[in-house]
Enzyme design. Structure first.
Site, PDB file in Angstrom:
ATOM      1  N   CYS A 188      29.053  43.363  33.553  1.00  0.00           N
ATOM      2  CA  CYS A 188      29.315  42.575  34.757  1.00  0.00           C
ATOM      3  C   CYS A 188      30.284  41.492  34.322  1.00  0.00           C
ATOM      4  O   CYS A 188      30.065  40.825  33.296  1.00  0.00           O
ATOM      5  CB  CYS A 188      28.025  41.949  35.293  1.00  0.00           C
ATOM      6  SG  CYS A 188      28.306  40.722  36.592  1.00  0.00           S
ATOM      7  N   THR A 189      31.364  41.336  35.089  1.00  0.00           N
ATOM      8  CA  THR A 189      32.417  40.420  34.648  1.00  0.00           C
ATOM      9  C   THR A 189      31.990  38.951  34.685  1.00  0.00           C
ATOM     10  O   THR A 189      32.655  38.099  34.108  1.00  0.00           O
ATOM     11  CB  THR A 189      33.677  40.625  35.517  1.00  0.00           C
ATOM     12  OG1 THR A 189      33.306  40.491  36.896  1.00  0.00           O
ATOM     13  CG2 THR A 189      34.278  41.997  35.275  1.00  0.00           C
ATOM     14  N   CYS A 200      35.328  44.006  38.806  1.00  0.00           N
ATOM     15  CA  CYS A 200      33.913  43.988  39.187  1.00  0.00           C
ATOM     16  C   CYS A 200      33.335  45.371  38.907  1.00  0.00           C
ATOM     17  O   CYS A 200      33.791  46.368  39.487  1.00  0.00           O
ATOM     18  CB  CYS A 200      33.799  43.659  40.678  1.00  0.00           C
ATOM     19  SG  CYS A 200      32.109  43.764  41.302  1.00  0.00           S
ATOM     20  N   ASP A 258      37.271  40.282  42.792  1.00  0.00           N
ATOM     21  CA  ASP A 258      35.854  40.357  42.383  1.00  0.00           C
ATOM     22  C   ASP A 258      35.005  39.821  43.537  1.00  0.00           C
ATOM     23  O   ASP A 258      35.523  39.241  44.500  1.00  0.00           O
ATOM     24  CB  ASP A 258      35.610  39.526  41.107  1.00  0.00           C
ATOM     25  CG  ASP A 258      34.167  39.603  40.622  1.00  0.00           C
ATOM     26  OD1 ASP A 258      33.521  40.658  40.801  1.00  0.00           O
ATOM     27  OD2 ASP A 258      33.656  38.607  40.077  1.00  0.00           O
ATOM     28  N   SER A 259      33.701  39.969  43.384  1.00  0.00           N
ATOM     29  CA  SER A 259      32.786  39.418  44.380  1.00  0.00           C
ATOM     30  C   SER A 259      32.722  37.890  44.297  1.00  0.00           C
ATOM     31  O   SER A 259      32.260  37.242  45.226  1.00  0.00           O
ATOM     32  CB  SER A 259      31.379  39.977  44.135  1.00  0.00           C
ATOM     33  OG  SER A 259      30.978  39.652  42.815  1.00  0.00           O
TER      34      SER A 259
HETATM   35  N1  DGL Z   1      31.119  40.521  38.801  1.00  0.00           N
HETATM   36  C1  DGL Z   1      30.430  41.637  39.335  1.00  0.00           C
HETATM   37  C2  DGL Z   1      30.375  42.796  38.349  1.00  0.00           C
HETATM   38  O1  DGL Z   1      31.198  42.903  37.434  1.00  0.00           O
HETATM   39  C3  DGL Z   1      29.061  41.515  39.937  1.00  0.00           C
HETATM   40  C4  DGL Z   1      28.459  40.324  40.481  1.00  0.00           C
HETATM   41  C5  DGL Z   1      27.769  40.556  41.826  1.00  0.00           C
HETATM   42  O2  DGL Z   1      26.586  40.970  41.859  1.00  0.00           O
HETATM   43  O3  DGL Z   1      28.441  40.345  42.815  1.00  0.00           O
HETATM   44  O4  DGL Z   1      29.561  43.661  38.467  1.00  0.00           O
END
Ligand code: DGL
Length: 265
Positions: A192-193, A75, A11-12
């Site tokens: 968004c996770t 993500c 993930d980010s």
């Molecule tokens: N966790 C990421 C998602 O599911 C996004 C968060 C970010 O903007 O980096 O979209």
């Protein structure tokens, strides 16, 4: 007897931990490598071209280094863009995370569903295609939240995040009026996770109760479909947690619950 598989979860930032914990519950025997691309966080603020150019080679490098049996892109902001590129470039099986629009629309009684994601995710053609194919007569409201992922990240890292800031990010999800329960939003897709990290606060700050749809259990089922049920041998090597920034962090103990009790090193 077969050695436990290695599952890489990407993930980010810390949001993918909400997906990881469901996969760990389904495959407690596996070896886990969790990668937070915090050097490039938040993905929601980057262009589509930037995300593809960042994620595809980075995941390739991670596959080379860790030789996973399966990679989960935990993500939405990345998965709604990069899955076809990853599958074309690498042979390892991938599981992505995309907005759970189909089950949300199937279960909504009022036929008013909101999709809460990053600004990137709600702009994606992929997301619009899911609405075209699976809205099932629902009115779907797309809400691109500029800051909620960063607020979730800050809260999990021990920072103070105000109720007012969270309430402002989720307010556009609530369509209709509190006193007309038959015609107001009754279902919000957590696209968004990071957002399930704040679930208790989201529920408390909502103007009325809704079903919050978290795709993580479905992702864990998909992982089991691809690599099978747990074997008899459990990973003894300990879980790995990698931050691409290389920044030192003090989070290992706070994150232990997401790793099924293992302290990630
Ligand atoms: N966790 C990421 C998602 O599911 C996004 C968060 C970010 O903007 O980096 O979209």
């Amino acid at each position: 007897m077969a050695a436990p598989p290695t599952i890489l979860v990407f993930d980010s930032g810390l949001g993918g931990l909400t997906v990881l914990r469901e996969i760990v519950a389904a495959r407690p025997d596996a070896h886990y490598v969790y990668v937070a691309d915090d050097a490039f966080f938040p993905y929601g603020h980057h262009t589509e071209e930037e995300i593809i150019a960042r994620v595809v080679p980075l995941v390739g490098e991670l596959i080379r280094l860790h030789e996973p049996d399966l990679v989960t892109i935990a993500c939405n902001t990345a998965s709604t863009l990069v899955m076809a590129h990853l599958r074309a470039a690498y042979t390892v099986p991938f599981v992505g995370t995309v907005p759970a629009i189909k089950p949300a629309c199937a279960s909504s009684k009022t036929k008013r569903v909101s999709v809460l994601g990053t600004r990137g995710t709600v702009k994606r053609e992929y997301t619009h295609g899911l609405i075209r194919d699976f809205a099932q007569g629902c009115e779907v409201t797309l809400v691109g939240s500029p800051e909620l992922a960063s607020l979730a990240e800050a809260a999990l890292s021990g920072g103070t995040v105000s109720d007012a800031d969270i309430a402002a990010e989720i307010a556009p999800c609530f369509v209709g009026t509190a006193h007309d329960a038959a015609a107001r939003t009754d279902t919000v897709v957590l696209a968004c996770t990071h957002y399930p990290l704040l679930l208790e606060r989201l529920a408390r700050l909502a103007p009325w109760p809704v079903d919050w749809i978290d795709p993580a259990p479905a992702i864990a089922r998909r992982v089991v479909d691809l690599i099978g049920r747990p074997g008899d041998i459990f990973d003894g090597a300990g879980a790995e947690m990698i931050f691409t920034s290389g920044r030192p962090h003090e989070l290992s103990r706070a994150l232990t619950a997401f790793f099924g009790g293992r302290v990630p090193a």
